[in-house]
Design an enzyme around this catalytic site. Structure first.
Site, mmCIF file in Angstrom:
data_model
loop_
_atom_site.group_PDB
_atom_site.id
_atom_site.type_symbol
_atom_site.label_atom_id
_atom_site.label_comp_id
_atom_site.label_asym_id
_atom_site.label_seq_id
_atom_site.Cartn_x
_atom_site.Cartn_y
_atom_site.Cartn_z
ATOM 1 C CD GLU A 435 -2.319 1.222 2.908
ATOM 2 O OE1 GLU A 435 -2.247 0.192 3.601
ATOM 3 O OE2 GLU A 435 -2.940 2.238 3.249
ATOM 4 C CG ASP A 508 -0.165 1.650 6.410
ATOM 5 O OD1 ASP A 508 0.961 1.123 6.319
ATOM 6 O OD2 ASP A 508 -0.446 2.791 5.975
ATOM 7 C CG ASP A 510 -4.339 2.516 8.683
ATOM 8 O OD1 ASP A 510 -4.625 1.725 7.756
ATOM 9 O OD2 ASP A 510 -3.711 3.575 8.508
ATOM 10 C CG ASP A 512 -7.625 4.600 4.919
ATOM 11 O OD1 ASP A 512 -8.825 4.407 4.647
ATOM 12 O OD2 ASP A 512 -7.127 5.717 5.117
#
Ligand code: TSJ
Length: 644
Positions: A435, A508, A510, A512
């Protein structure tokens, strides 16, 4: 040493001993899969009784002590004495291997355990088994122990019971042979749910005494109810469901006399672009398809083309609607009950033989023809959808051709953003799909370039669940992905051409990152399914924390480990850094924690049940908002550490 080899040296395997010596030969494996197999070997007998029309209720109980109870209201296993052996029928059922009788799968039993073994095999692999029979107002019991030895001979416990007939079997797997005691309620309930769809009006109750949960399955409309469920998330294209059942007595290869086969099918188009065709033979999912699926598709294609021509949706000179086109956005279930099926393919999950094909083709043509003529509005929706699919197929073919690699390593056609690995050996190569450009940069520096390739993706990739095939081929990130992986896409996908043995998604930790991960998984599931089936897809696990004491550094991948470190070093001055994104790590750290095969943690993506996965992807990634909202509300309580 006396090495005389005589007849005494030949160990005679007797009774059920062979099963205990080689359990894998009888139930496939002794792991979780084999363990659950034991249940189905027992339940199949009750299903047979139901299919013969003598039983309409089965109760399966998972006991607190690890035992399983299966009870039905069928005729009750015969208890009379067999004239040849002098033993009661029920004892033979549980102690004789490959006995020609009904219980070890003779010709008229159509419900099929995968390995077609039966009650005696389960007994052989059990430390304890208790069988109760209610028959002709009498109540009996017989029990076994230590791998199927009679511990209490058949006894009549009660007379004049005035109770319904039935059979109950309680078994306790022998965990000196079976690897571990881990009944999985989800696996069991998914299969029970299937069985209840496949056998209409049969009630199957599943009781979990471990958490006091009881669920009951019963479908008065059988397969049509199943289609309804599948298309709930995908949104039906129209409201009617087409269904049909044919029973026929035919000559069957391998049997002396003509025997009955039954074929049931139900289908309905939906608004999605994926195919949900599931087929069964004797209640077993034929995941590789076979002659029943082929006959169905043939019939469908023939009628759709002839109707489209007749009603002038198609002209003579137009391209015909292909098999691919008619299956786009189609939900269908086919269930064949066959007295002597022939299975083919690698996993014996493909129905062979040619007896079913013409029957199912004819019945499909007949009901579809009738349906189209009686429902012109629906007919128009179907034909137009098929023509759209045909046009999309033709358009995407060009793009596909461009993305399909002629030679897997002709690097001139590889995407510019890809940092490929040096080795040309796919069996040791890995591709990290990363990403963002910054993490991609770190990964490119930190990797072992000999076998690790890096493909950075910008932002969110397309949600393919909501997109038609053509728009997928217009999306740059997806084209790069397809080109880098190098094995084609969709129906053209060829796992043999895979350029990397491991496809590793690295995002990541998180929300997203989680979103990008599910978008990538959706794409792989819908367009490169064999990579998932074959175990090529992995999720990288970056650490959540960096824990340091002076110069010493440790990484924690979860909170529990972090707390353990804190406890261990509580007397010293330590420092904790919470990683929010891959970008916070420098290239060496990224290598050390997430990419170095010696230290890294990779999660392998596997799919236990493709049907459930199909449903979940539609639910989570599809057009319909309401079911997704319900899913989120239902599952929000499981969310931990939400760090937005
Ligand atoms: F196989 C088994 F023993 F494990 C087992 C069999 C387990 C369970 C839970 C149920 C059964 C079972 C067997 N349920 N129903 C039957 N039916 C017969 O055995 C039966 C009874 C009568 C007749 C008959 O022709 O009169 C025929 C059969 C096959």
């Amino acid at each position: 040493m006396n090495n005389n080899y005589n007849s005494d040296s030949i160990v005679q395997l007797e009774g059920l001993e062979p099963v205990r010596v080689r359990p894998g030969m009888y139930i496939g494996s002794t792991d979780s899969l084999g363990l659950h197999h034991l249940i189905w070997e027992i339940v199949d007998n009750s299903i047979d009784e139901a299919m013969a029309g003598y039983c309409n209720k089965i109760i399966i109980t998972i006991k607190k002590d690890g035992g399983i109870i299966v009870k039905d209201n069928g005729r009750g296993i015969p208890v009379d004495i067999n004239s040849k052996t002098g033993k009661p029928g029920v004892e033979m059922v549980f102690t004789e291997l490959h006995a020609g009788g009904k219980f070890n799968k003779n010709s008229y039993s159509v419900s099929g355990g995968l390995h077609g073994v039966g009650a005696s095999v389960v007994n052989a692999l059990s430390s304890k088994m208790i069988v109760n029979i209610w028959k002709d107002n009498k109540y009996y019991e017989i029990s076994f122990a230590n791998g199927g030895k009679v511990s209490k001979p058949l006894t009549m416990l009660q007379d004049n019971t005035n109770l319904e007939n039935g059979t109950q079997v309680e078994f306790h797997p022998d965990f000196t042979i079976m690897e571990k005691n881990d009944w999985d309620f989800n696996i069991i309930s998914n299969r029970v749910k299937q069985l209840a769809y496949l056998n209409k009006s049969l009630e199957i109750v599943l009781v979990n005494e471990i958490n006091d949960k009881t669920i009951s399955f019963k479908n008065e409309e059988g397969l049509s109810n199943w289609i309804e469920e599948i298309n709930k998330e995908k949104e039906p294209l129209y409201s009617l469901i087409t269904s049909s059942k044919v029973e026929k007595v035919i000559e069957i290869k391998g049997l002396d006399e003509p025997a009955p086969i039954s074929i049931e099918l139900a289908f309905q188009y939906n608004k999605s672009y994926n195919t949900s065709i599931y087929s069964f033979c004797n209640n077993i999912n034929t995941t590789e398809g076979g002659c029943h699926e082929e006959g169905f598709k043939f019939g469908l294609q023939k009628i759709i083309n002839s109707y489209a021509l007749e009603k002038k949706f198609l002209k003579e000179k137009d391209d015909k609607i292909s098999k691919e086109d008619i299956t786009e956005g189609l939900a269908a279930i086919i269930s064949v009950k066959h007295p002597n099926p022939i299975y083919e393919g690698q996993t014996k999950r493909k129905l062979g033989g040619n007896d079913v094909r013409p029957i199912i083709s004819d019945m499909t043509q007949e009901i579809l023809q009738k349906f189209l003529y009686e429902n012109p509005t629906e007919a128009e929706l179907i034909i137009k959808k098929c023509i759209l699919a045909r046009d999309a197929r033709k358009k995407s073919q060009e793009v596909r051709e461009a993305t399909r690699r002629k030679s897997p390593f002709s690097s001139n056609s590889l995407p510019g953003k890809l940092a490929d690995c040096t080795t040309k050996d796919p069996s040791i190569s890995e591709i990290y799909i990363v990403e963002g450009d910054s993490a991609g940069g770190s990964a490119k520096i930190g990797r072992d370039r000999f076998f690790q390739a890096i493909l950075p993706l910008k932002g969110k990739i397309l949600n393919v669940e909501k997109a038609q095939t053509t728009s997928i081929f217009g999306n740059n990130e997806i084209i790069d992905l397809i080109t880098a992986i190098g094995a084609g896409v969709g129906n053209d996908f060829d796992i043999e051409k895979l350029r990397y043995n491991k496809i590793i998604i690295m995002t990541d930790a998180d929300v997203d990152g989680a979103h990008i991960r599910i978008l990538l998984l959706t794409f792989l599931f819908r367009y490169m399914y064999p990579t998932i089936e074959n175990g090529n897809v992995f999720i990288a696990q970056p650490p959540l924390y960096k824990f340091s004491v002076g110069k010493m550094v440790k990484y924690a991948y979860d909170d529990q480990t972090l707390n353990e470190y804190k406890e261990e070093y509580k007397t010293q001055k330590y420092n904790v850094q919470r990683y929010k994104g891959l970008g916070e790590m420098n290239p060496e750290q990224l290598w050390e924690t997430t990419m170095d095969p010696k230290n890294r943690l990779l999660l392998k993506v596997n799919i236990e049940d493709a049907m459930e996965a199909d449903k979940k992807f539609s639910l989570l990634m599809g057009e319909e908002v309401k079911p997704r909202k319900e899913f989120i509300e239902e599952n929000a309580k499981y969310v931990k550490n939400l760090d937005i």
